[in-house]
Design a protein around this motif. Structure first.
Motif: not given
Length: 145
Positions: A5-17, A20-29, A36-40
């Motif tokens: 679950c840890k790895t899956e959530y990490t990969l989902l979060a990184l995919l979300e980032l 948005h990488y080309n936009q250059g703007e950070p994403l909030q938690i 990605q339906n991940i607990p905050d």
């Protein structure tokens, strides 16, 4: 081997980032968590680990959040696994004191499995996963038209 679950959530979060990488703007938690339906709270811990591993950067302030620390095509799955699990992506075999021919064969085979697994993880980047996701989404859109 199973995907934790840890790895899956990490990969989902990184995919979300990555998305948005080309936009250059950070994403909030909360944005990443909602998409990605991940607990905050859990995501906060994962991102802190990724920040310590130099895979993401954090920015403070009202428009702060997280952004990839380098280009998505330069972050391999092996980098991510090493960040999450330590210096090796796969666990080592048992360390028996008495080395028999049979145990030597088992250890050698397990080392080959680890080496091949690491080779595969080294071959895939976040960009590769992002492109697969986009291709699948395009197929789904075309299928429903």
């Amino acid at each position: 081997m199973e995907l934790s679950c840890k790895t899956e959530y990490t990969l989902l979060a990184l995919l979300e980032l990555t998305g948005h990488y080309n936009q250059g703007e950070p994403l909030q938690i909360r944005q990443i968590a909602a998409q990605q339906n991940i607990p905050d709270r859990y995501l906060e811990q994962l991102l802190a680990t990724l920040r310590r591993g130099n895979l993401v950067r954090s920015q403070r302030g009202a428009k702060g959040g997280y952004i990839l620390a380098r280009e998505p095509w330069r972050i391999t799955l092996l980098d991510i696994m090493n960040c999450l699990d330590g210096s090796t992506a796969t666990t080592s075999g048992s360390q028996t004191n008495a080395i028999t021919e049979a145990s030597a064969i088992v250890q050698e085979t397990w080392q080959e499995v680890r080496d091949r697994t690491n080779d595969i993880l080294r071959d895939y980047t976040l960009q590769d996963l992002w492109e697969k996701l986009n291709n699948r989404q395009q197929l789904n859109i075309m299928y429903y038209i």
